[in-house]
Design an enzyme around this catalytic site. Structure first.
Site, PDB file in Angstrom:
ATOM      1  N   ASP A  41       8.976  -6.406   1.796  1.00 28.17           N
ATOM      2  CA  ASP A  41       9.113  -5.841   3.459  1.00 28.17           C
ATOM      3  C   ASP A  41      10.381  -5.278   3.853  1.00 28.17           C
ATOM      4  OD1 ASP A  41       7.705  -5.087   5.876  1.00 28.17           O
ATOM      5  OD2 ASP A  41       9.274  -6.999   6.894  1.00 28.17           O
ATOM      6  N   ASN A  54       0.703  -1.328  -0.120  1.00 29.49           N
ATOM      7  CA  ASN A  54       0.021   0.129   0.329  1.00 29.49           C
ATOM      8  C   ASN A  54       0.844   1.212  -0.029  1.00 29.49           C
ATOM      9  OD1 ASN A  54      -2.529  -0.707  -0.163  1.00 29.49           O
ATOM     10  ND2 ASN A  54      -2.096  -1.760   2.461  1.00 29.49           N
TER      11      ASN A  54
HETATM   12  P1  ITT Z   1       4.092  -2.276   2.885  1.00 26.25           P
HETATM   13  O1  ITT Z   1       4.041  -3.084   3.370  1.00 26.25           O
HETATM   14  O2  ITT Z   1       2.552  -1.512   2.228  1.00 26.25           O
HETATM   15  O3  ITT Z   1       4.821  -2.873   1.416  1.00 26.25           O
HETATM   16  P2  ITT Z   1       5.026  -0.295   4.171  1.00 26.25           P
HETATM   17  O4  ITT Z   1       5.728   1.173   4.031  1.00 26.25           O
HETATM   18  O5  ITT Z   1       4.656  -0.764   5.726  1.00 26.25           O
HETATM   19  O6  ITT Z   1       4.490  -0.693   3.610  1.00 26.25           O
HETATM   20  P3  ITT Z   1       7.488  -1.226   5.235  1.00 26.25           P
HETATM   21  O7  ITT Z   1       6.832  -1.942   6.340  1.00 26.25           O
HETATM   22  O8  ITT Z   1       8.573  -2.366   4.274  1.00 26.25           O
HETATM   23  O9  ITT Z   1       6.426  -0.014   4.255  1.00 26.25           O
HETATM   24  O10 ITT Z   1       7.839  -0.449   5.817  1.00 26.25           O
HETATM   25  C1  ITT Z   1       9.541  -0.315   6.521  1.00 26.25           C
HETATM   26  C2  ITT Z   1       9.506   1.041   6.700  1.00 26.25           C
HETATM   27  O11 ITT Z   1      10.751   2.068   6.424  1.00 26.25           O
HETATM   28  C3  ITT Z   1       8.540   2.298   6.213  1.00 26.25           C
HETATM   29  O12 ITT Z   1       8.745   3.534   7.707  1.00 26.25           O
HETATM   30  C4  ITT Z   1       8.825   3.087   5.657  1.00 26.25           C
HETATM   31  O13 ITT Z   1       9.072   4.156   5.817  1.00 26.25           O
HETATM   32  C5  ITT Z   1      10.909   3.011   5.611  1.00 26.25           C
HETATM   33  N1  ITT Z   1      11.037   2.787   4.638  1.00 26.25           N
HETATM   34  C6  ITT Z   1      11.098   1.540   3.675  1.00 26.25           C
HETATM   35  N2  ITT Z   1      11.616   1.688   2.802  1.00 26.25           N
HETATM   36  C7  ITT Z   1      12.676   2.593   3.435  1.00 26.25           C
HETATM   37  C8  ITT Z   1      13.185   3.597   1.707  1.00 26.25           C
HETATM   38  O14 ITT Z   1      13.514   2.878   0.628  1.00 26.25           O
HETATM   39  N3  ITT Z   1      13.568   5.081   2.288  1.00 26.25           N
HETATM   40  C9  ITT Z   1      13.360   4.828   3.687  1.00 26.25           C
HETATM   41  N4  ITT Z   1      12.876   4.564   4.119  1.00 26.25           N
HETATM   42  C10 ITT Z   1      12.116   3.563   3.975  1.00 26.25           C
END
Ligand code: ITT
Length: 192
Positions: A69, A9
């Site tokens: 993730d 999402n």
């Molecule tokens: P979905 O589970 O729907 O894919 P999410 O936003 O919950 O989306 P994650 O659990 O993988 O995704 O994200 C973990 C956290 O790490 C979340 O706060 C993101 O904003 C951060 N994050 C993930 N990828 C990142 C990136 O490339 N740069 C900076 N922050 C990131």
């Protein structure tokens, strides 16, 4: 062209992955597939959570799909926030509050090394495959830049002096955890 649902999402992830894929696969978002659910991420590892996201959507649709993730792991804090990155400062999943908590916990620490790690779980005709991407770097003293999302304003990748939030999406993708994981995923899909 291979059609795949992306079990997320998070619109920033979709934009980054589409930019790396350059139209090579037909990626369908949950919104485009008409699916409105809060995908669960109940486990203590990125691997299990990525699989859970992909399996949940595969069971709903029967269409090949992938989820990912991502966690930010800091050395001085024994890997925190890690798998808890999204909710580090609370259930609101607030990017600013999460970064503030991280900066406060690192205040005064000499070791600011960190890495982003992404695990992609692909379910292709019922079988699971995983792809990992790691980006090593440092946590900046204060947030810098307006681009990207999440912890981008405080993460400086190795061999750069700018944060991810100071880079264009194309430049971030060249260094990033997600860019590397997606390249492995693409190589696999091209081969089969
Ligand atoms: P979905 O589970 O729907 O894919 P999410 O936003 O919950 O989306 P994650 O659990 O993988 O995704 O994200 C973990 C956290 O790490 C979340 O706060 C993101 O904003 C951060 N994050 C993930 N990828 C990142 C990136 O490339 N740069 C900076 N922050 C990131």
């Amino acid at each position: 062209m291979q059609k795949l649902i992306f079990a997320t999402n998070n619109r920033h992830k979709t934009e980054e992955i589409r930019s790396v894929l350059k139209g090579r696969f037909n990626i369908i978002t949950l919104a485009e597939a008409g699916i409105d659910i809060d995908i669960p991420e109940p486990f203590d590892t990125l691997e299990e959570n990525a699989k859970e996201k992909a399996i949940t959507i595969y069971k709903l649709t029967g269409i090949s799909c992938f989820g990912e993730d991502t966690g930010l792991e800091t050395h001085a804090l024994n890997g925190e926030p890690g798998v808890k990155s999204a909710r580090y400062a609370g259930e609101e999943r607030d990017f600013t509050a999460n970064m503030e908590k991280l900066l406060n916990k690192l205040r005064g620490k000499a070791d600011r090394t960190a890495r982003f790690r992404t695990v992609i779980s692909l379910i292709l005709e019922g079988i699971e495959y995983q792809f990992e991407g790691i980006c090593e770097g440092q946590i900046a003293e204060a947030p810098r830049g307006e681009k990207g999302f999440g912890y981008d304003p405080v993460f400086v990748p190795l061999r750069s002096n700018r944060t991810f939030a100071e880079m264009s999406m194309a430049e971030k993708n060249q260094y990033s955890h997600r860019g590397k994981a997606v390249e492995r995923f693409v190589q696999f899909l091209i081969k089969i």
